[in-house]
Motif scaffolding. Structure first.
Motif, PDB file in Angstrom:
ATOM      1  N   GLU A  18       3.513 -13.610  -4.738  1.00  0.00           N
ATOM      2  CA  GLU A  18       3.277 -12.646  -3.668  1.00  0.00           C
ATOM      3  C   GLU A  18       1.798 -12.295  -3.510  1.00  0.00           C
ATOM      4  N   MET A  19       1.059 -12.272  -4.623  1.00  0.00           N
ATOM      5  CA  MET A  19      -0.360 -11.924  -4.542  1.00  0.00           C
ATOM      6  C   MET A  19      -1.271 -13.146  -4.665  1.00  0.00           C
ATOM      7  N   HIS A  51       3.590   3.030  -1.454  1.00  0.00           N
ATOM      8  CA  HIS A  51       3.747   3.357  -0.043  1.00  0.00           C
ATOM      9  C   HIS A  51       2.525   2.895   0.751  1.00  0.00           C
ATOM     10  N   SER A  52       2.749   2.548   2.004  1.00  0.00           N
ATOM     11  CA  SER A  52       1.639   2.212   2.884  1.00  0.00           C
ATOM     12  C   SER A  52       1.587   3.214   4.033  1.00  0.00           C
ATOM     13  N   ASP A  62       5.889  -3.502   0.502  1.00  0.00           N
ATOM     14  CA  ASP A  62       7.149  -4.241   0.634  1.00  0.00           C
ATOM     15  C   ASP A  62       7.475  -5.007  -0.641  1.00  0.00           C
ATOM     16  N   THR A  63       6.459  -5.594  -1.270  1.00  0.00           N
ATOM     17  CA  THR A  63       6.668  -6.326  -2.526  1.00  0.00           C
ATOM     18  C   THR A  63       7.262  -5.411  -3.591  1.00  0.00           C
ATOM     19  N   PHE A  64       6.697  -4.228  -3.748  1.00  0.00           N
ATOM     20  CA  PHE A  64       7.196  -3.312  -4.783  1.00  0.00           C
ATOM     21  C   PHE A  64       8.556  -2.735  -4.407  1.00  0.00           C
ATOM     22  N   LEU A 100      -3.619  -9.860   1.137  1.00  0.00           N
ATOM     23  CA  LEU A 100      -2.633  -8.852   0.764  1.00  0.00           C
ATOM     24  C   LEU A 100      -2.931  -7.558   1.512  1.00  0.00           C
ATOM     25  N   THR A 101      -2.058  -7.168   2.397  1.00  0.00           N
ATOM     26  CA  THR A 101      -2.217  -5.932   3.145  1.00  0.00           C
ATOM     27  C   THR A 101      -1.484  -4.795   2.436  1.00  0.00           C
ATOM     28  N   ALA A 102      -1.763  -3.565   2.882  1.00  0.00           N
ATOM     29  CA  ALA A 102      -1.071  -2.415   2.309  1.00  0.00           C
ATOM     30  C   ALA A 102       0.430  -2.519   2.549  1.00  0.00           C
TER      31      ALA A 102
END
Length: 556
Positions: free
Chosen positions: A313-314, A485-486, A327-329, A320-322
């Protein structure tokens, strides 16, 4: 081949203080030995070179090193094609040199992890040499062999990550063998109990020699479907080029049967059981573009399989956006809340992230600080601490078979594997006195270790400060979080551990942004990393590529 079941003579006996949880939140520094430091002038880095440079690694404050393969190998895939799991290739040195690495690292407070490539061997490995002789010899079933279809074509439609069919015809046995990578890297048959035991013997050999853990290459490739069923097609909208470059048709299949098999869980439990008496740990590489997080959760949950895994994912081509991080977490928390990831932005298989994501210096710094604050462990790739961009390597200098195969649409992995520049005023950057196996990048010389040591504002010192922040606050290393959170371009979360709470917010964009500071008395931390905490009306204003880090202790 060295006998893995016997206790190694002259093995390193020094060990770090026993801490079964040392890996949780650890910062692990990856060494690609060919390109780290050459000690004998042959242009190839080696184990003695690693010993020489371990003080630099210790100065970063990392907890462990991960050394990419140094085992005996024909080097068709630069050590990821092993012909003897229990000896050192002469180009890297000797077992005694490896013992010196362990002893020196331990004396500096650094644990040692090594890269085990268990899914496949080299075609030159004695196991495969014997296996391909006939269909009825003692090791005939140690690799994945299958008959051709009636028309002579391969047994199924499986594809190789390095391009083309995953099956190679062998005229001696009149059968195909499976290779998920190069044709010179035949896949072991994990359904055979003798194969599993032989690989566990390899694990025991290195544990006895003093290693503190393993990085497990392609951990989800160990088992293939016993029935060798065809993989289904993957719709174009679900294709993802994080595992293989977009020009590779490998991305056109959903790899339901060539990897990710349920039987792998029992083998990982056996592998974990061998680690426990030594307080050792393992981190697995999950190579899957669709189910990476889910597999990571399966492999690290429950406390009985591997301790850590990293998905891609990274390591994606896209920045990598906020929103993507949040969403990944979220997906990870819903797959298995107790799973433990190991995050990385760069490694020896992907373009270096400052180039891949098009980062400015300020952006690279805030991503580094963010990485040190995320829940999970961390892998840093050699040269990352210098902010190195991807090196340009001319076609005539390419070594990577992957890049040679798909040039020019895909240039391969050599650009992230060029030798480290230690000095900007020395021939070849101080890496070697001979012609390096890959050119030393002229772009990297001004970013050498020596040049950055002399500049207190250099990226090298930012990495040291970010790692020190993680170690200074157990909440960042081992704590839980309240969710990630974003808010536009801002990623924010709170980490907590044994009464210590840290609020983290990162502006991953080019415009100013406000983020709410939770209620309470917060003390600023990370000011030497450019962090701010000044709030007005409960909001902290973050400039482009700026972060907020704040601490609250019990009673505050």
């Amino acid at each position: 081949m060295t006998n893995p079941a016997s206790a190694p003579d002259g093995a390193a006996v020094s060990r770090m203080p026993r801490d079964p949880e040392w890996w949780r939140g650890a910062v692990i520094y990856q060494i690609y030995p060919r390109s780290y430091q050459d000690s004998d002038g042959d242009g190839i880095g080696d184990l003695k070179g690693i010993v020489r440079r371990l003080p630099h690694i210790a100065s970063l404050g990392v907890d462990a090193i991960w050394i990419s393969p140094f085992f005996t190998s024909p080097m068709k895939d630069f050590g990821y094609d092993v012909s003897d799991y229990c000896d050192v290739d002469p180009m890297f040195g000797t077992l005694a040199d490896f013992d010196a690495v362990v002893e020196t690292a331990h004396s500096l407070g650094i644990r040692v992890m090594i890269d085990l490539v268990l899914s496949h061997t080299s075609e030159a490995h004695p196991w495969f040499v014997e296996s391909r002789l006939s269909r009825d010899n003692p090791k005939s079933d140690w690799y994945v062999w299958a008959d051709a279809k009636p028309d002579g074509t391969p047994p199924n439609n499986w594809l190789s990550i390095f391009g083309g069919s995953a099956w190679q015809w062998d005229g001696r046995r009149m059968q195909y063998y499976l290779h998920n990578f190069l044709t010179s890297q035949p896949d072991l048959n994990f359904h055979n109990p003798d194969v599993q035991e032989a690989l566990l013997d390899v694990e025991r050999f290195w544990l006895k020699r003093g290693v503190d853990g393993f990085r497990l290459d392609t951990i989800n490739f160990y088992f293939a479907d016993k029935m060798l069923r065809d993989n289904p097609a993957l719709p174009p909208e679900r294709r993802n080029d994080s595992i293989a470059p977009g020009v590779n048709p490998y991305n056109w299949q959903e790899h339901l049967y060539s990897k990710n098999q349920a039987e792998n869980l029992d083998f990982l439990r056996r592998f974990r059981a061998e680690l426990e008496p030594y307080g050792a740990a393992a981190v697995g590489e999950v190579g899957d573009a669709q189910r990476g997080l889910e597999i990571m959760a399966e492999y690290t949950s429950g406390g009985d399989k591997v301790q850590m895994c990293y998905p891609f994912e990274m390591l994606q081509p896209q920045r990598l956006t906020a929103a993507a991080a949040a969403d990944t977490f979220w997906r990870l928390s819903h797959s298995a809340p107790d799973a433990w990831p190991c995050w990385a932005f760069s490694n020896h298989d992907v373009e270096r992230h400052p180039t891949r994501w098009g980062l400015t210096d300020a952006a690279a710094r805030v991503y580094t600080t963010m990485l040190m604050c995320l829940r999970g462990s961390v892998c840093l790739y050699q040269g990352e601490e210098l902010g190195l961009p991807e090196a340009e390597v001319a076609f005539e200098d390419l070594q990577d078979p992957y890049g040679i195969e798909f040039w020019p649409e895909y240039k391969g992995r050599d650009g992230c594997r060029t030798p480290i520049a230690w000095q900007d005023d020395a021939p070849l950057g101080g890496f070697s006195e001979g012609k390096p196996w890959l050119p030393v990048s002229p772009q990297h010389l001004p970013l050498s270790v020596a040049a950055q040591e002399a500049d207190p504002d250099a990226m090298l010192h930012h990495y040291r400060r970010a790692i020190a922040l993680r170690h200074a606050h157990p909440a960042l290393a081992r704590g839980e979080h309240d969710g990630v959170h974003s808010r536009g371009d801002v990623l924010h979360f709170t980490r907590s551990w044994e009464g210590e709470t840290v609020f983290c917010a990162f502006n991953l964009g080019v415009a100013e942004a406000d983020v709410p500071l939770p209620q309470g008395a917060w003390a600023p931390i990370g000011t030497d990393l450019g962090a701010v905490t000044k709030a007005e009306n409960g909001l902290v204003r973050l400039g482009p590529w700026q972060c907020c880090l704040a601490l609250k202790r019990p009673g505050d």
